[in-house]
Design a protein around this motif. Structure first.
Motif, mmCIF file in Angstrom:
data_model
loop_
_atom_site.group_PDB
_atom_site.id
_atom_site.type_symbol
_atom_site.label_atom_id
_atom_site.label_comp_id
_atom_site.label_asym_id
_atom_site.label_seq_id
_atom_site.Cartn_x
_atom_site.Cartn_y
_atom_site.Cartn_z
ATOM 1 N N CYS A 94 0.851 -1.192 0.000
ATOM 2 C CA CYS A 94 0.000 0.000 0.000
ATOM 3 C C CYS A 94 0.888 1.244 0.000
ATOM 4 C CB CYS A 94 -0.898 -0.023 1.226
ATOM 5 S SG CYS A 94 -1.736 1.548 1.515
ATOM 6 N N CYS A 143 0.131 3.137 3.787
ATOM 7 C CA CYS A 143 0.587 2.558 5.060
ATOM 8 C C CYS A 143 1.785 1.623 4.881
ATOM 9 C CB CYS A 143 -0.564 1.844 5.770
ATOM 10 S SG CYS A 143 -1.128 0.367 4.909
ATOM 11 N N CYS A 158 -4.318 0.211 0.055
ATOM 12 C CA CYS A 158 -5.004 -0.957 0.612
ATOM 13 C C CYS A 158 -6.454 -0.623 0.947
ATOM 14 C CB CYS A 158 -4.257 -1.497 1.836
ATOM 15 S SG CYS A 158 -4.504 -0.511 3.320
ATOM 16 N N CYS A 216 -6.852 1.919 3.889
ATOM 17 C CA CYS A 216 -6.466 3.316 3.596
ATOM 18 C C CYS A 216 -7.441 3.957 2.607
ATOM 19 C CB CYS A 216 -5.048 3.384 3.053
ATOM 20 S SG CYS A 216 -3.810 2.964 4.298
HETATM 21 ZN ZN LIG Z 1 -2.820 1.068 3.506
#
Ligand SMILES: [Zn+2]
Length: 244
Positions: free
Chosen positions: A151, A154, A174, A177
């Motif tokens: 991601c 993150c 992701c 997020c």
């Molecule tokens: Zn993420």
């Protein structure tokens, strides 16, 4: 002036009664448009037999609007493809995609070699299952490969959660997020794990481990991504046939 080139027929269409226009993909000149005379047989005109799924050596004559085909000899035939309907559909699908995405007169040997590899795989009995792997390769050749492992917000591996790919800039986020943009498209965890496996596993292994549904989902997803990035909005006729 005449010149010789290898080439694969992408598409052909009639041109008047006595000729046809043939779009040929060549390793050195990219996609070109040539004109081919039909042969006269017993007072009737017959189409010059330039087959799909063969690699030819052409002798061409430079013309003002089109180059003219003087001679064509089969260099490498993948005629086994025509023995199986699924393989024909699959080969036509890739011819249509390559016709759509390649500009005139821009050579790309990687795409040319990929097309030969596709023909070879199909003539050796492989079928629709090669589509996601080939599309991913095409995306890679064009320099559009998105990174789908981590991601971008993150930094975690999103294989178990799924996420979103922003088609516009290839940024992946992701599930937790969330979407990066309105041009972000959802990828389920399963599809994500499949897409991430394309580089690492042979088609035969993928076929054992994933359902047909995932292959279809991946085809649609990768094709949309490719067309979006190349700014092509026209429908792919052969895609519909492939699913039915
Ligand atoms: Zn993420």
């Amino acid at each position: 002036m005449t010149y010789k080139t290898l080439g694969i027929v992408l598409k052909k269409m009639p041109y008047g009664e006595k000729q046809s226009i043939v779009f040929v993909f060549t390793p050195d000149y990219g996609k070109i448009k040539i004109i081919v005379d039909k042969k006269k047989v017993k007072n009737r005109f017959r189409v010059e037999e330039l087959e799909l799924f063969s690699e030819y050596i052409f002798l061409l004559k430079k013309g003002r609007n089109f180059d003219k085909c003087i001679e064509s000899d089969v260099f490498c035939s993948y005629s086994k493809i025509i023995e199986n309907y699924d393989q024909i559909l699959c080969a036509e699908y890739f011819l249509e995609i390559i016709y759509m995405i390649t500009p005139f007169f821009i050579p790309d040997k990687n795409i040319y070699n990929l097309l030969k590899k596709i023909f070879l795989a199909l003539s050796m009995g492989m079928g629709k299952e090669i589509i996601p792997t080939v599309l991913m390769n095409l995306i890679k050749i064009l320099g559009l490969k998105p990174s789908l492992k981590l991601c971008s917000k993150c930094g975690f591996n999103a294989n178990f959660k799924g996420g979103y790919l922003d088609f516009h800039d290839g940024i992946f986020t992701c599930h937790e997020c969330g979407k990066n943009n309105i041009s972000s498209f959802f990828i389920s965890a399963k599809l994500l794990s499949f897409l991430n496996s394309l580089d690492n596993y042979k088609v035969s292994v993928l076929k054992k481990n994933y359902s047909k549904m995932i292959f279809l989902e991946a085809e649609l997803f990768l094709r949309k991504y490719l067309m979006f990035n190349l700014g092509i909005s026209s429908e792919l006729k052969s895609a519909k046939l492939l699913i039915s």
